[in-house]
Design a protein around this motif. Structure first.
Motif, mmCIF file in Angstrom:
data_model
loop_
_atom_site.group_PDB
_atom_site.id
_atom_site.type_symbol
_atom_site.label_atom_id
_atom_site.label_comp_id
_atom_site.label_asym_id
_atom_site.label_seq_id
_atom_site.Cartn_x
_atom_site.Cartn_y
_atom_site.Cartn_z
ATOM 1 N N TYR A 160 35.873 -24.335 -18.348
ATOM 2 C CA TYR A 160 36.907 -23.395 -17.872
ATOM 3 C C TYR A 160 36.854 -22.048 -18.600
ATOM 4 O O TYR A 160 37.107 -21.009 -18.011
ATOM 5 N N ASN A 161 36.519 -22.083 -19.885
ATOM 6 C CA ASN A 161 36.607 -20.808 -20.629
ATOM 7 C C ASN A 161 35.372 -19.920 -20.471
ATOM 8 O O ASN A 161 35.233 -18.910 -21.159
ATOM 9 N N GLU A 162 34.478 -20.286 -19.544
ATOM 10 C CA GLU A 162 33.379 -19.378 -19.191
ATOM 11 C C GLU A 162 33.784 -18.464 -18.027
ATOM 12 O O GLU A 162 32.978 -17.662 -17.563
ATOM 13 N N TYR A 163 35.021 -18.604 -17.561
ATOM 14 C CA TYR A 163 35.504 -17.847 -16.395
ATOM 15 C C TYR A 163 36.466 -16.742 -16.845
ATOM 16 O O TYR A 163 37.019 -16.817 -17.939
ATOM 17 N N ASP A 164 36.672 -15.768 -15.971
ATOM 18 C CA ASP A 164 37.548 -14.646 -16.321
ATOM 19 C C ASP A 164 39.023 -14.963 -16.099
ATOM 20 O O ASP A 164 39.881 -14.470 -16.822
ATOM 21 N N ILE A 166 42.032 -18.075 -14.811
ATOM 22 C CA ILE A 166 42.336 -19.483 -14.586
ATOM 23 C C ILE A 166 43.560 -19.591 -13.688
ATOM 24 O O ILE A 166 44.606 -18.995 -13.964
ATOM 25 N N THR B 189 44.502 -14.229 -16.807
ATOM 26 C CA THR B 189 43.205 -14.165 -17.479
ATOM 27 C C THR B 189 43.048 -15.408 -18.350
ATOM 28 O O THR B 189 44.042 -16.017 -18.780
ATOM 29 N N THR B 190 41.806 -15.757 -18.603
ATOM 30 C CA THR B 190 41.549 -16.941 -19.425
ATOM 31 C C THR B 190 42.237 -16.805 -20.783
ATOM 32 O O THR B 190 42.855 -17.753 -21.264
ATOM 33 N N ALA B 191 42.176 -15.608 -21.381
ATOM 34 C CA ALA B 191 42.817 -15.399 -22.684
ATOM 35 C C ALA B 191 44.325 -15.667 -22.611
ATOM 36 O O ALA B 191 44.891 -16.339 -23.480
ATOM 37 N N GLN B 193 45.970 -17.462 -20.224
ATOM 38 C CA GLN B 193 46.226 -18.851 -19.817
ATOM 39 C C GLN B 193 45.992 -19.833 -20.971
ATOM 40 O O GLN B 193 46.666 -20.860 -21.061
ATOM 41 N N ILE B 194 45.029 -19.517 -21.844
ATOM 42 C CA ILE B 194 44.789 -20.406 -22.984
ATOM 43 C C ILE B 194 46.034 -20.466 -23.869
ATOM 44 O O ILE B 194 46.357 -21.501 -24.438
ATOM 45 N N ASN B 198 48.163 -24.025 -22.920
ATOM 46 C CA ASN B 198 47.426 -24.715 -23.972
ATOM 47 C C ASN B 198 47.584 -26.242 -23.935
ATOM 48 O O ASN B 198 46.598 -26.986 -23.934
#
Lengths: 207, 207
Positions: A160-164, A166, B189-191, B193-194, B198
């Motif tokens: 999942y964290n290879e994507y821009d 989510i 964005t992935t940042a 959403q992480i 989480n």
């Protein structure tokens, strides 16, 4: 105005609802969005149309395309060739149309290498319990089969964290509106706007 | 859920309509968006409220904040200090609130240096003719004054490509919807959403 479409890579584990989201997006056949259509050498099945479901080509044509380096990726499966044409996608993008590429993380990595400006979207199910429920289907499969599907889904999700971006597909309408916001916003990036608004920007900045 | 807000830097030349866009965005006082409030040592003017228009502090307090490296940027203007507090913004972001920073390209560069994850939005007027019309005002200013404003606007606009997104404020409703799409998408964005998802992601990926 020299708009250029964006290339969206959409990946997800089985059970995340990717196909439903893409279908809903393209349901009304918007003029500025298309799903990428693969090339194949296999015979059309009843109801399949050239240019809509696949670009049907013969083996010689396919091999010429390989030689011309026209594909992002291609594979031979049971004697038939399948490929995603970079050239076809480039033509579509050049018309200002956004293209959606429905591929897994391996395909996504290959496309990102060739077109780093492509935008990766990963769709997640809202919880493990819900994913299990969706992968269990109608209760006709063995525990082993279901466990295998879960392992496959977890393996896909580990990327999942290879994507821009989510998306969490809990509420379908919310996920749909999230997807539209991403598409909308990506037309406003400086890179996109420099294409679309080139003349206007030149006019504004003239001495 | 440990949401984290995004920091948006919004810049524009005079006449692009930046203030109207930000005001409209915050009109209904959404719980998840705030404009950044500067610190100042000057006296409050009638109607100005502490914490809303400015954080009013005395010179000793301001100098302590400088010593603590609390500001992204600060300046002394006619004996009064003004500054944008990184610490205040960090506290707001940590509550999951998006913060809007209304600053010029010089301030934007400083903020980007300290917080590279901040998101720059540059607002452009739709054409040079329209910008001239907006800067001409009510016809009470000399040609020199208007030419000076235009030169200043062109100088500010020359930095448009240091920003992540470009909005063209031609139709106000369209620009507003563009701005909302950017804000919406940046929460996906992935940042982001992480942070937000989480626990869910850990649950999905557990062995």
């Amino acid at each position: 105005m020299t708009a250029r479409g964006n290339l969206f890579i959409v990946s997800a584990p089985s059970g995340a609802g990717k196909s439903s989201l893409i279908s809903a997006l393209l349901k009304d056949q918007p003029a500025d969005m298309q799903v990428s259509v693969s090339h194949t050498t296999r015979q059309p099945r009843p109801g399949e149309e050239h240019g809509q479901h696949y670009h049907f080509v013969n083996q010689d044509e396919f091999k010429s395309l390989i030689a011309e380096n026209a594909f992002f990726e291609w594979a031979e499966v049971f004697g038939n060739y399948y490929g995603t044409s970079r050239v076809t996608i480039e033509h579509t993008l050049a018309k200002g149309i956004d293209v959606f590429l429905d591929i897994d993380w391996q395909g996504a990595q290959q496309v990102k290498k060739v077109m780093p400006e492509s935008i990766g979207i990963f769709i997640l199910p809202p919880s493990r319990a819900e994913l299990e429920r969706r992968l269990t289907g109608r209760g006709q499969d063995s525990q082993e089969v279901i466990a295998g599907r879960m392992a496959q889904a977890v393996s896909e999700m580990s990327h999942y964290n290879e994507y821009d971006f989510i998306l969490v597909n809990d509420d379908f309408d919310k996920a749909q509106s999230d997807l539209l916001a991403i598409i909308h916003s990506q037309r406003l990036t400086t890179a996109s706007q420099i294409h679309t608004q080139n003349d206007m920007i030149k006019d504004l900045l003239a001495d």
